[in-house]
Design a protein around this motif. Structure first.
Motif, PDB file in Angstrom:
ATOM      1  N   ALA A  99       0.836  -1.204   0.000  1.00 23.08           N
ATOM      2  CA  ALA A  99       0.000   0.000   0.000  1.00 23.08           C
ATOM      3  C   ALA A  99       0.872   1.255   0.000  1.00 23.08           C
ATOM      4  O   ALA A  99       0.571   2.236  -0.700  1.00 23.08           O
ATOM      5  N   SER A 103       0.636   3.944  -3.070  1.00 24.82           N
ATOM      6  CA  SER A 103       0.081   5.258  -2.755  1.00 24.82           C
ATOM      7  C   SER A 103       0.866   6.383  -3.407  1.00 24.82           C
ATOM      8  O   SER A 103       0.391   7.519  -3.473  1.00 24.82           O
ATOM      9  N   LEU A 148      -8.745  -1.636  -1.286  1.00 23.84           N
ATOM     10  CA  LEU A 148      -7.458  -1.218  -1.826  1.00 23.84           C
ATOM     11  C   LEU A 148      -7.378   0.305  -1.906  1.00 23.84           C
ATOM     12  O   LEU A 148      -6.404   0.916  -1.450  1.00 23.84           O
ATOM     13  N   SER A 151      -6.968   1.958   1.455  1.00 26.15           N
ATOM     14  CA  SER A 151      -5.636   1.765   2.034  1.00 26.15           C
ATOM     15  C   SER A 151      -4.603   2.679   1.389  1.00 26.15           C
ATOM     16  O   SER A 151      -3.606   3.048   2.023  1.00 26.15           O
ATOM     17  N   LEU A 152      -4.831   3.069   0.131  1.00 29.39           N
ATOM     18  CA  LEU A 152      -3.897   3.955  -0.569  1.00 29.39           C
ATOM     19  C   LEU A 152      -4.210   5.422  -0.299  1.00 29.39           C
ATOM     20  O   LEU A 152      -3.313   6.224  -0.023  1.00 29.39           O
TER      21      LEU A 152
END
Length: 232
Positions: A99, A103, A148, A151-152
């Motif tokens: 992550a 990001s 996903l 989390s980013l």
């Protein structure tokens, strides 16, 4: 500005997660753009067909290559993408280091699987990352895509009011987060540890690290083994 283009045949499953809380505030601040693309708009015929039976037989339907290819190519004609991610239970399991890396990307396509998945040629031709959120099967990739993206997005500078908060989350240093407490200091005879009320910041941080190690050893010893492996 980070942009997420999510391709799905069930866009209504994703409107809720992105319309509330931190994910919505990130968009309102202009830090993130999230665009949902309904795969059915790229159907191969007037009946809205996007799936078909698998060659060779077997139960379940397969998302066809043509609608997906058309959608991805249309997006790629407009901008350059750093990653085209396919959410699939047989992908690499999402973790915090992954992550952290993802990001940093600016333009990301996330493809949500459905039914028995997508035609293998989609994976061969377009996908750069295959990601799973765990060893289990969901009805589709939409909820996994939301996990996903969450989390980013929370790692993008400016999204959280206190940016140090994300750095102290579980798994950032392969340790679980230590226990946390708030008011009241005493509840039905259960008191907050004295060290947290002491105002001695170095001692508090030492206590937190010690608690994180103990909690990790008890609940996720595999993480400590991973720490040891990385330092050997």
């Amino acid at each position: 500005m980070t942009r997420f283009d999510i391709i799905t045949c069930q866009p209504h499953l994703l409107t809720g997660p992105f319309d509330h809380s931190i994910l919505k505030r990130a968009q309102d601040k202009g830090l993130v753009e999230v665009h949902l693309h309904d795969l059915r708009k790229y159907a191969i015929n007037k009946h809205g067909q996007i799936d078909d039976y698998a060659f060779g037989g077997g139960a379940g339907m397969v998302l066809m290559i043509e609608p997906i290819a058309k959608c991805i190519r249309e997006l790629q004609a407009q901008r350059s993408y750093d990653a085209v991610i396919y959410m699939t239970p047989d992908g690499q399991t999402l973790n915090q280091p992954m992550a952290n890396r993802l990001s940093l990307l600016e333009n990301v396509i996330i493809l949500c699987g459905h039914y028995k998945g997508v035609d293998q040629r989609v994976r061969d031709m377009f996908i750069t990352h295959e990601i799973s959120i765990g060893d289990y099967v969901l009805s589709g990739g939409e909820l996994a895509a939301a996990v996903l993206a969450d989390s980013l997005i929370r790692l993008i500078p400016g999204v959280l009011n206190d940016e140090s908060s994300a750095l102290s989350d579980s798994f950032q240093d392969n340790l679980l987060a230590p226990p946390v407490y708030s008011r009241p200091a005493d509840f039905e005879g259960r008191s907050v540890p004295d060290i947290l009320l002491s105002g001695n910041t170095p001692k508090v941080e030492e206590w937190r690290f010690d608690q994180a190690v103990k909690r990790t050893k008890r609940l996720r010893p595999d993480l400590l083994a991973e720490n040891k492996k990385s330092t050997d």
